[in-house]
Motif scaffolding. Structure first.
Motif, PDB file in Angstrom:
ATOM      1  N   ARG A  27       0.140   3.784  -3.244  1.00  0.00           N
ATOM      2  CA  ARG A  27       0.837   2.575  -2.785  1.00  0.00           C
ATOM      3  C   ARG A  27       0.394   1.317  -3.535  1.00  0.00           C
ATOM      4  O   ARG A  27       0.658   0.208  -3.084  1.00  0.00           O
ATOM      5  CB  ARG A  27       0.579   2.389  -1.289  1.00  0.00           C
ATOM      6  CG  ARG A  27       1.128   3.526  -0.462  1.00  0.00           C
ATOM      7  CD  ARG A  27       0.682   3.441   0.976  1.00  0.00           C
ATOM      8  NE  ARG A  27       1.347   4.459   1.783  1.00  0.00           N
ATOM      9  CZ  ARG A  27       0.931   4.848   2.972  1.00  0.00           C
ATOM     10  NH1 ARG A  27      -0.132   4.292   3.529  1.00  0.00           N
ATOM     11  NH2 ARG A  27       1.588   5.778   3.632  1.00  0.00           N
ATOM     12  N   HIS A  32      -3.342  -6.110  -5.276  1.00  0.00           N
ATOM     13  CA  HIS A  32      -4.588  -5.472  -4.837  1.00  0.00           C
ATOM     14  C   HIS A  32      -5.682  -5.541  -5.904  1.00  0.00           C
ATOM     15  O   HIS A  32      -6.866  -5.407  -5.592  1.00  0.00           O
ATOM     16  CB  HIS A  32      -4.349  -3.990  -4.515  1.00  0.00           C
ATOM     17  CG  HIS A  32      -3.373  -3.773  -3.423  1.00  0.00           C
ATOM     18  ND1 HIS A  32      -2.428  -2.773  -3.462  1.00  0.00           N
ATOM     19  CD2 HIS A  32      -3.162  -4.416  -2.254  1.00  0.00           C
ATOM     20  CE1 HIS A  32      -1.703  -2.803  -2.369  1.00  0.00           C
ATOM     21  NE2 HIS A  32      -2.123  -3.801  -1.626  1.00  0.00           N
ATOM     22  N   GLY A  71      -2.489   0.721   2.607  1.00  0.00           N
ATOM     23  CA  GLY A  71      -1.208   0.528   3.267  1.00  0.00           C
ATOM     24  C   GLY A  71      -1.128   1.044   4.683  1.00  0.00           C
ATOM     25  O   GLY A  71      -0.054   1.052   5.274  1.00  0.00           O
ATOM     26  N   ASN A  72      -2.230   1.488   5.254  1.00  0.00           N
ATOM     27  CA  ASN A  72      -2.235   1.959   6.638  1.00  0.00           C
ATOM     28  C   ASN A  72      -3.355   1.243   7.371  1.00  0.00           C
ATOM     29  O   ASN A  72      -4.531   1.573   7.191  1.00  0.00           O
ATOM     30  CB  ASN A  72      -2.437   3.469   6.687  1.00  0.00           C
ATOM     31  CG  ASN A  72      -2.328   4.020   8.095  1.00  0.00           C
ATOM     32  OD1 ASN A  72      -2.909   3.481   9.035  1.00  0.00           O
ATOM     33  ND2 ASN A  72      -1.592   5.114   8.246  1.00  0.00           N
TER      34      ASN A  72
END
Length: 163
Positions: A27, A32, A71-72
């Motif tokens: 992701r 980032h 992403g989680n």
């Protein structure tokens, strides 16, 4: 983290780290990059200064940045909790040599090398290789902990016998 929890801690860390690094690579987004790179470079500076406190904080920041990139938020939160729980153990692993363990300097160089590769794999979006390296990185910590904990100097102490 008590002595009995070291194995369970590392088991959970390896599982979370593999997922986090894999998903961060899968992701990956350019925004980032800065936080990941900043954590890696700060760790390397801590190693150069031989500053365990700086290394520990920077290592946590590096891994938190990868966690944020996964992403989680639920998995990232679990991973952050494990990283925080392991701070005291981390200090032990980057500060002490043991007779059968590789010198701390070699252990730290392995961490630096793995961090560089981990960053590169995330940025390259190579999820499978990132996951494999995430697992190896967690096992590096476990192997160091096992070796350092196994080696003590108690056998060298001459205990007088009572006559």
């Amino acid at each position: 983290l008590d002595f009995q929890g070291v194995k369970s801690f590392h088991e959970a860390l390896e599982l979370d780290q593999r997922a986090v690094v894999r998903w961060a690579a899968a992701r990956y987004r350019p925004e980032h990059t800065e936080a990941i790179r900043r954590g890696r470079i700060a760790f390397e500076r801590g190693v150069q200064r031989n500053d365990p406190d700086a290394m520990i904080e920077a290592n946590r920041d590096f891994h938190l940045a990868i966690g944020a990139a996964c992403g989680n938020p639920f998995v990232a939160k679990s991973y952050a909790r494990l990283l925080t729980l392991g701070l005291r153990l981390s200090r032990f692993l980057v500060s002490y040599d043991a007779p059968e363990a590789a010198p701390v300097s070699l252990h730290l160089q392995k961490i630096v090398d793995q961090h560089r590769k981990m960053e590169a794999l995330v940025l390259a979006r190579d999820a499978a290789a990132a996951e494999a390296l995430g697992g190896a990185h967690a096992r590096l910590s476990l192997e160091r902990a096992a070796t350092v904990l196994r080696n003590t100097l108690s056998a060298e102490v001459a205990v007088p016998t009572l006559a």
